[in-house]
Write an enzyme that holds these catalytic residues in place. Structure first.
Site, mmCIF file in Angstrom:
data_model
loop_
_atom_site.group_PDB
_atom_site.id
_atom_site.type_symbol
_atom_site.label_atom_id
_atom_site.label_comp_id
_atom_site.label_asym_id
_atom_site.label_seq_id
_atom_site.Cartn_x
_atom_site.Cartn_y
_atom_site.Cartn_z
ATOM 1 N N CYS A 1 35.853 56.541 49.720
ATOM 2 C CA CYS A 1 34.540 57.181 49.687
ATOM 3 C C CYS A 1 33.580 56.377 48.818
ATOM 4 C CB CYS A 1 34.685 58.603 49.143
ATOM 5 S SG CYS A 1 33.142 59.539 49.100
ATOM 6 N N SER B 1 31.531 57.410 46.686
ATOM 7 C CA SER B 1 31.424 57.942 45.326
ATOM 8 C C SER B 1 32.277 57.161 44.338
ATOM 9 C CB SER B 1 31.820 59.423 45.297
ATOM 10 O OG SER B 1 30.934 60.186 46.079
ATOM 11 N N HIS C 1 30.421 54.178 43.382
ATOM 12 C CA HIS C 1 29.380 54.492 42.395
ATOM 13 C C HIS C 1 29.966 54.522 40.987
ATOM 14 C CE1 HIS C 1 26.010 55.232 44.995
ATOM 15 N NE2 HIS C 1 26.654 56.138 45.708
ATOM 16 N N HIS D 1 39.441 60.289 45.410
ATOM 17 C CA HIS D 1 39.315 61.745 45.416
ATOM 18 C C HIS D 1 39.440 62.319 46.827
ATOM 19 C CE1 HIS D 1 35.227 60.371 46.233
ATOM 20 N NE2 HIS D 1 35.015 61.541 46.826
ATOM 21 N N CYS E 1 36.776 65.486 51.479
ATOM 22 C CA CYS E 1 35.438 65.213 50.936
ATOM 23 C C CYS E 1 34.439 64.879 52.032
ATOM 24 C CB CYS E 1 35.504 64.072 49.908
ATOM 25 S SG CYS E 1 33.877 63.528 49.316
#
Length: 369
Positions: free
Chosen positions: A42, A44, A47, A63, A169
């Site tokens: 992902c 994220s 990031h 995650h 997610c």
């Protein structure tokens, strides 16, 4: 008793993912140990690695993940040894104010997502005298992890782990952003900015809800082509071209919804989204990064426009994850098509580079055991 697990970790911002061996503690009360088979790459996590989002370091990445429950601590009731599970990146305790009022995506048990710390103030991953937190108190870039039972959702055994990992997610975040957060209805016009792993599912959600026009804006041709596979009716590389199309096709009434799912949020895309919705139009911001809303209040009042954030697509994981897998099994939700490439754990940095280069809708790590 501890076991050894191989994991991708980040020690500090802007440092590449590193593959190391970690010591993993036994699960305590209300905790389980999972042997992960697959983990989604992902944006994220990127990031976090880039330092764009706040996180305690060192951290075990990942995650989105699915696997098998290998051990349980005391008082665990949600799952049992041998269960196939997907991990929800936001846990659902079922008892807090938010869970009890149908807002599991805001569960209080998710408060330590940025530290990887368990409620008792301790960690389960260790190496060289250091404590490693798991991203969202998970750490699916590890072969094994100890997680809260509140983060576990049992799944049918016939669902492939690589598919299941995505519904922890990216799939519900995108799908729910259209169906729940935006509340798309039949016949409406929806503009989706960004057609990656989350945006592709916003497209699917909008079409499933009955939108007449699902307009995608993405500069990458591959993602625009894939958006059509997921249900986009029109695609554009440029936001101005999309805006002109919406004006023409709606006879100047503009779009009912704009959903922002770009890789990195910024001011311009927010401004474009506000411009493309008409009277009573709604802008739903799911992307993270930078970005400010800089607009006169009259823009909202005169046309009764609305702008809102969406977390986990406003989904309730204990209900919506099984529901989405049911839609997959019935052929109403495309999940196999989301996976562009599979990677070994050692290839995690290459996987993220491919994502940034616009080559993947979603990459998936397949763990070796």
């Amino acid at each position: 008793m501890t076991i050894t697990t191989r994991a991708a970790v980040c020690r500090e911002p802007r440092r590449p993912w590193e593959i190391i061996d970690l010591d993993l503690d036994e699960p305590k009360a209300h905790e389980v140990r999972i042997r992960f088979h697959a983990a989604g790459l992902c944006h994220s996590d990127d990031h976090i690695q880039k330092g764009d989002a706040q996180m305690r370091f060192p951290v075990v990445g990942g995650h989105e993940g699915a696997g098998v429950v290998e051990a349980v601590g005391a008082d665990v009731t949600r799952v049992a040894v041998g269960d196939h599970v997907v991990c929800s990146f936001i846990p659902a305790c079922g008892e807090c104010r938010y869970c009890s009022t149908g807002h599991q995506n805001l569960c209080d048990a998710g408060k330590n997502a940025s530290t990887g710390e368990f409620p008792d103030g301790t960690f389960r991953f260790h190496a060289g005298g250091e404590d490693f937190g798991g991203l969202c108190v998970l750490g699916t870039f590890s072969q094994y992890a100890v997680v809260s039972e509140f983060s576990c959702i049992p799944i049918p055994r016939d669902i492939p782990f690589e598919i299941a990992a995505l519904v922890g997610c990216g799939v519900p975040t995108g799908w729910g952003s259209a169906v729940y957060a935006a509340g798309v209805r039949a016949g409406e016009t929806v503009v989706v900015y960004g057609a990656g792993g989350v945006g592709s599912n916003a497209v699917q959600g909008a079409r499933y809800a009955g939108a007449k026009h699902v307009v995608v804006v993405d500069p990458v041709e591959f993602k625009r082509d894939m958006a059509k596979v997921f249900g986009a009716t029109h695609t554009f590389a440029d936001a101005k071209e999309a805006h002109d199309f919406v004006v023409e096709t709606t006879w100047g009434q503009l779009a009912d919804h704009a959903i922002i799912t770009v890789g990195v949020l910024h001011d311009e895309v927010i401004a474009r989204a506000l411009d493309v919705v008409g009277k009573s139009g709604k802008v739903t911001i799911t992307a993270v990064g930078g970005g400010w809303i800089d607009a006169n209040a009259g823009l909202f009042i005169g046309y009764q426009r609305r702008a809102q954030g969406a977390l986990f697509g406003n989904c309730n994981p204990l209900y919506d994850v099984p529901r989405l897998l049911g839609l997959y099994r019935s052929g109403d939700l495309k999940l196999d098509e989301l996976i562009t490439r599979r990677y070994a754990l050692d290839e995690v940095n290459q996987g993220y580079q491919d994502m940034l280069d616009g080559k993947n809708i979603r990459g998936v790590i397949v763990h070796e055991h």
